[in-house]
Motif scaffolding. Structure first.
Motif, PDB file in Angstrom:
ATOM      1  N   ASP A  16      -6.848 -11.846  -5.387  1.00 56.79           N
ATOM      2  CA  ASP A  16      -6.543 -11.433  -3.901  1.00 56.79           C
ATOM      3  C   ASP A  16      -5.898 -10.204  -3.786  1.00 56.79           C
ATOM      4  O   ASP A  16      -6.109  -9.542  -2.819  1.00 56.79           O
ATOM      5  CB  ASP A  16      -5.877 -12.713  -3.217  1.00 56.79           C
ATOM      6  N   GLU A  17      -5.026 -10.184  -4.593  1.00 55.28           N
ATOM      7  CA  GLU A  17      -4.330  -8.840  -4.435  1.00 55.28           C
ATOM      8  C   GLU A  17      -5.131  -7.684  -4.725  1.00 55.28           C
ATOM      9  O   GLU A  17      -5.087  -6.572  -4.012  1.00 55.28           O
ATOM     10  CB  GLU A  17      -3.161  -8.888  -5.854  1.00 55.28           C
ATOM     11  N   TRP A  18      -5.989  -7.564  -5.674  1.00 49.61           N
ATOM     12  CA  TRP A  18      -7.049  -6.459  -5.894  1.00 49.61           C
ATOM     13  C   TRP A  18      -7.909  -6.383  -4.835  1.00 49.61           C
ATOM     14  O   TRP A  18      -8.374  -5.219  -4.549  1.00 49.61           O
ATOM     15  CB  TRP A  18      -7.591  -6.667  -7.189  1.00 49.61           C
ATOM     16  N   ARG A  19      -8.301  -7.459  -4.088  1.00 46.79           N
ATOM     17  CA  ARG A  19      -9.430  -7.456  -2.990  1.00 46.79           C
ATOM     18  C   ARG A  19      -8.521  -6.620  -1.884  1.00 46.79           C
ATOM     19  O   ARG A  19      -9.330  -5.776  -1.336  1.00 46.79           O
ATOM     20  CB  ARG A  19      -9.744  -8.712  -2.705  1.00 46.79           C
ATOM     21  N   ILE A  20      -7.321  -6.887  -1.755  1.00 42.39           N
ATOM     22  CA  ILE A  20      -6.625  -6.166  -0.522  1.00 42.39           C
ATOM     23  C   ILE A  20      -6.334  -4.774  -0.751  1.00 42.39           C
ATOM     24  O   ILE A  20      -6.636  -3.887  -0.255  1.00 42.39           O
ATOM     25  CB  ILE A  20      -5.294  -6.951  -0.484  1.00 42.39           C
ATOM     26  N   LEU A  21      -6.185  -4.542  -2.121  1.00 46.92           N
ATOM     27  CA  LEU A  21      -5.746  -3.191  -2.392  1.00 46.92           C
ATOM     28  C   LEU A  21      -7.045  -1.984  -2.678  1.00 46.92           C
ATOM     29  O   LEU A  21      -6.815  -1.014  -2.049  1.00 46.92           O
ATOM     30  CB  LEU A  21      -5.049  -3.002  -3.766  1.00 46.92           C
ATOM     31  N   GLU A 267      -0.285   5.939  -9.464  1.00 45.23           N
ATOM     32  CA  GLU A 267      -1.112   4.844  -9.056  1.00 45.23           C
ATOM     33  C   GLU A 267      -2.625   5.187  -8.951  1.00 45.23           C
ATOM     34  O   GLU A 267      -3.527   4.353  -9.076  1.00 45.23           O
ATOM     35  CB  GLU A 267      -0.450   4.255  -7.893  1.00 45.23           C
ATOM     36  N   HIS A 268      -2.563   6.294  -8.432  1.00 43.65           N
ATOM     37  CA  HIS A 268      -4.213   6.927  -8.269  1.00 43.65           C
ATOM     38  C   HIS A 268      -4.934   6.940  -9.566  1.00 43.65           C
ATOM     39  O   HIS A 268      -5.910   6.391  -9.513  1.00 43.65           O
ATOM     40  CB  HIS A 268      -4.235   8.009  -7.562  1.00 43.65           C
ATOM     41  N   VAL A 274      -8.435   2.374  -5.358  1.00 43.04           N
ATOM     42  CA  VAL A 274      -7.378   2.084  -4.389  1.00 43.04           C
ATOM     43  C   VAL A 274      -7.663   3.357  -3.389  1.00 43.04           C
ATOM     44  O   VAL A 274      -7.195   4.525  -3.681  1.00 43.04           O
ATOM     45  CB  VAL A 274      -6.010   1.841  -4.896  1.00 43.04           C
ATOM     46  N   PRO A 275      -7.984   3.130  -2.250  1.00 40.64           N
ATOM     47  CA  PRO A 275      -7.897   4.279  -1.198  1.00 40.64           C
ATOM     48  C   PRO A 275      -6.246   4.667  -0.910  1.00 40.64           C
ATOM     49  O   PRO A 275      -5.679   4.238  -1.104  1.00 40.64           O
ATOM     50  CB  PRO A 275      -8.429   3.656   0.062  1.00 40.64           C
ATOM     51  N   CYS A 276      -6.231   5.967  -0.478  1.00 43.16           N
ATOM     52  CA  CYS A 276      -5.149   6.765  -0.502  1.00 43.16           C
ATOM     53  C   CYS A 276      -3.935   5.990   0.318  1.00 43.16           C
ATOM     54  O   CYS A 276      -2.826   5.891   0.063  1.00 43.16           O
ATOM     55  CB  CYS A 276      -5.074   8.083   0.230  1.00 43.16           C
ATOM     56  N   ALA A 282       0.208  -0.204  -3.838  1.00 41.37           N
ATOM     57  CA  ALA A 282       0.142  -0.409  -5.158  1.00 41.37           C
ATOM     58  C   ALA A 282       1.389  -0.095  -5.998  1.00 41.37           C
ATOM     59  O   ALA A 282       1.869  -0.873  -6.936  1.00 41.37           O
ATOM     60  CB  ALA A 282      -0.930   0.353  -5.856  1.00 41.37           C
ATOM     61  N   HIS A 283       2.182   0.969  -5.560  1.00 44.65           N
ATOM     62  CA  HIS A 283       3.243   1.320  -6.314  1.00 44.65           C
ATOM     63  C   HIS A 283       4.265   0.049  -6.083  1.00 44.65           C
ATOM     64  O   HIS A 283       5.072  -0.130  -6.922  1.00 44.65           O
ATOM     65  CB  HIS A 283       3.860   2.432  -5.588  1.00 44.65           C
TER      66      HIS A 283
END
Length: 316
Positions: A16-21, A267-268, A274-276, A282-283
């Motif tokens: 879920d966390e990755w899907r949101i990010l 993080e990028h 992960v979009p900007c 993410a940080h």
């Protein structure tokens, strides 16, 4: 040394966390491009209306920050983040972000993905941007002086035009063709902006504000951003957390050298998907999960510049 070790997002985030990010957006990227251009237009209009040299200087610096923002959004387009429709993503990234600052999206994408694969390794095409550091304060000041006086701009554009002419030959390499295309688009865009400037009724002044910023403050901010991302980070380690730097930016720094969350560069590199606009999230997630000690994080761009300008002799 080969490709750098990649991080598995599933080792850090839940599904879920990755899907949101990594969730894309049909409007967020377009809004950011509109925001960049809207700020530029408002800055030019305000400076023209005030009609004072101090206003022109302030506007030129702030416009340079938004021009860097266009380059950053072109970078997001290279990763396919501006819009889920690939054709629209590429069109916006190429014509509204890359062309105004003299870049080609397709050429940049191939170059940039190689940078991700070989970050800070001998094969990294961006290694010349970080390898000269640390350097001396005098060398850094000379570099910045060349940026603010337009020398860097003239040198780079001269090289670009030379390569573009080479790209017109029948035996031209693909990269030369891309550069030639980017050069023609860049020149065409400047001509269009010049025509709009005169059509506004204020003569050359609106265009001059844009172009002077592009030739001076944009070059300086681009240099500082490039330095902050990788200079004086670890090159020999196989830890993917060590090859890039995140710089915590103030409001002023975000307006000038760190538009659109580009300061979250570590993080990028860890999570290209992960979009900007989700990089700050993410940080925070990495810090809350205890990854802070492995991360290179600077408290502002002043700290970065102090770190990379050690008192030692340097050649330019």
């Amino acid at each position: 040394m080969g490709q750098v070790k990649a991080v598995k997002p599933t080792d850090i985030f839940s599904a879920d966390e990755w899907r949101i990010l990594t969730q894309g957006s049909r409007w967020r990227g377009l809004w950011l491009v509109a925001h960049a251009w809207g700020v530029i237009v408002l800055l030019i209009a305000g400076a023209v209306w005030l009609d004072h040299p101090v206003a022109w200087i302030i506007a030129a610096f702030l416009i340079g920050g938004r021009q860097l923002g266009l380059a950053i959004l072109m970078h997001d387009a290279a990763h396919g983040h501006l819009h889920p429709d690939r054709k629209l993503n590429n069109f916006i990234g190429d014509w509204l972000c890359a062309a105004p600052v003299g870049t080609d999206l397709q050429a940049y994408r191939a170059y940039h993905l190689k940078h991700h694969a070989f970050t800070q390794q001998p094969e990294d095409p961006d290694l010349p941007l970080s390898a000269p550091f640390p350097t001396s304060q005098s060398s850094m000041l000379r570099k910045m002086g060349r940026d603010l006086t337009g020398i860097t701009f003239l040198k780079q554009r001269g090289a670009q035009i030379k390569m573009a002419l080479e790209g017109m030959k029948p035996d031209a390499k693909e990269q030369q063709v891309f550069i030639g295309r980017a050069t023609l688009r860049f020149i065409g865009f400047q001509i269009m902006l010049l025509a709009l400037s005169f059509a506004s009724g204020y003569g050359i002044l609106p265009f001059a504000l844009w172009f002077v910023a592009l030739a001076t403050s944009f070059q300086l901010f681009l240099r500082i951003r490039n330095i902050a991302e990788h200079a004086c980070t670890t090159t020999a380690s196989d830890d993917p957390f060590s090859h890039a730097r995140t710089t915590l930016a103030s409001v002023t720094e975000r307006a000038l050298v760190a538009p659109y969350w580009v300061n979250y560069h570590l993080e990028h590199h860890l999570f290209m998907g992960v979009p900007c606009w989700n990089l700050p999230r993410a940080h925070r997630a990495l810090m809350s999960k205890g990854y802070g000690p492995r991360m290179t994080v600077a408290e502002g761009y002043g700290e970065v510049l102090a770190e990379v300008t050690q008192p030692q002799p340097a050649t330019v």
